[in-house]
Design an enzyme around this catalytic site. Sequence first.
Site, PDB file in Angstrom:
ATOM      1  N   GLU A   1       0.652  -2.629  -4.387  1.00 21.91           N
ATOM      2  CA  GLU A   1       0.771  -1.824  -5.616  1.00 21.91           C
ATOM      3  C   GLU A   1       2.208  -1.335  -5.827  1.00 21.91           C
ATOM      4  OE1 GLU A   1      -2.228   1.211  -5.734  1.00 21.91           O
ATOM      5  OE2 GLU A   1      -3.863  -0.237  -5.949  1.00 21.91           O
TER       6      GLU A   1
ATOM      7  N   GLU B   1      -9.033  -5.315  -4.472  1.00 25.50           N
ATOM      8  CA  GLU B   1      -9.790  -4.116  -4.107  1.00 25.50           C
ATOM      9  C   GLU B   1     -10.740  -3.752  -5.236  1.00 25.50           C
ATOM     10  OE1 GLU B   1      -7.417  -0.711  -3.265  1.00 25.50           O
ATOM     11  OE2 GLU B   1      -6.181  -1.684  -1.726  1.00 25.50           O
TER      12      GLU B   1
END
Length: 465
Positions: A118, A267
Amino acid sequence: MAPLLLLLLLLLFTLSNAHTSSRIGVNYGQLGDNLPSPSESISLIKTQTKFTRVKIYDANPSILKSLSKTHLQVSIMVPNQIIPSISTNRTASDVWIRSNVLPFYPSTKIRYLLVGNEILSDYSIQNSTWPNLVPAMKNIKASLKRFGIGNVKVGTPLAMDALQSSFPPSNGTFRADISESVMKPMLEFLTKTKSYFFVDAYPYFVWAGDRTNVNLDYALFRAGGAHTYTDPKSGLLYTNLLDQMLDAVVFAMDRVGFGSVRLAVAETGWPNSGDYDQIGANTYNAAIYNRNLARRFTAKPAFGTPARPGVVIPIFVFSLYNENQKPGPGTERHWGVFYPNRTAVYEVDWTGKKPDRDYEPLPVPTNDEPYKGKIWCVAVSGANVTDLGGGLAYACGQGKGTCDAIQKGRECYKPNTVEAHASYAFNAYWQQFRSSGGTCYFNGVAQQTIKDPSYGSCKFPSSTS
């Protein structure tokens, strides 16, 4: 039936089942001081789940060694902080592959190598790391090739905040600050290497942040015909929130000219518990979400999404364990499908075949509506005094008048203990800063309570959720 024919049919059935379950993997995080060993954890995955992929957030040698000679496909990760050096130095890239991949490959089935985690959500590294992300991915891929490794896909997981717009899905657009500078060259790389766009997609956060417009059943894959959404521009019909989120990414990629890049979900999941002020985080919703997720992503033929019907999407559930050292709100420590003692938080058939009627009843959810009472933040009873002291010092150094009441001679000075003073300071800090992101955590020595901790003339400020 002839024995040979029977054996052939049994083999085909086994291969079919293996292919079905292979679409779902699990994220194995390690932010806990009470987690089982890597060998115990891999044994747990092999014996009590149908996961056939494991994603870790580093290249932990103990885990990679435990994964050796198993059927499990593995995803490893280059740490965020070394991306700049790898992007400009091919030798550094070679050294990382030599140290973290070659000792285990091919005995350990490393199939995905993710560069950072991220990255584009962290504005503190906007100048130092964002421009280096794609060059680092290219160097890692080149290093793999130099060592003769051709079956490892290189990518990077991005959060949904890489999108400037995601609603309606057909309006999916990457943020202006990354669209041309990062996303286009990244998607070009993923296209050339036939890799995946890895996205972290959490319907929980979308629903919890906008319950007025997002239905809970829609977020949990159980809306049916009662709650659907039709994109006004594309005409595509959506029956669940995750499809809607993924298609927003598809349309964003298409908008910059790379609409054919494959998707993988790095995820997704649902929290099984949280703080008093965190809505919908409970065992019931987590079980329903993951059971329905398993059914959808193991279906044959594959569902895909409305924009990409029939396309297989690899997916990793978050996470293997509840991790007690993850910072932030309480939900951060409650995404696991297992407790650290290796018992299941709730039952899930990861092959997607078990119908709801065959599961044991789940606890009735009690927090699908906001908690209306008062909440305080206090020290965890019996917590380490040194840790409490560190949290106390931090809280007193923030805000205005946070610790005035615990000064000598003031109303909350007694009892003059670190735990008592920490409780007051934690609460005063949290009440002042919770609206701007302050959390009741303090490295694990604070917790929320709905029991008023005030005593005598010492009044703890409170807030209503």
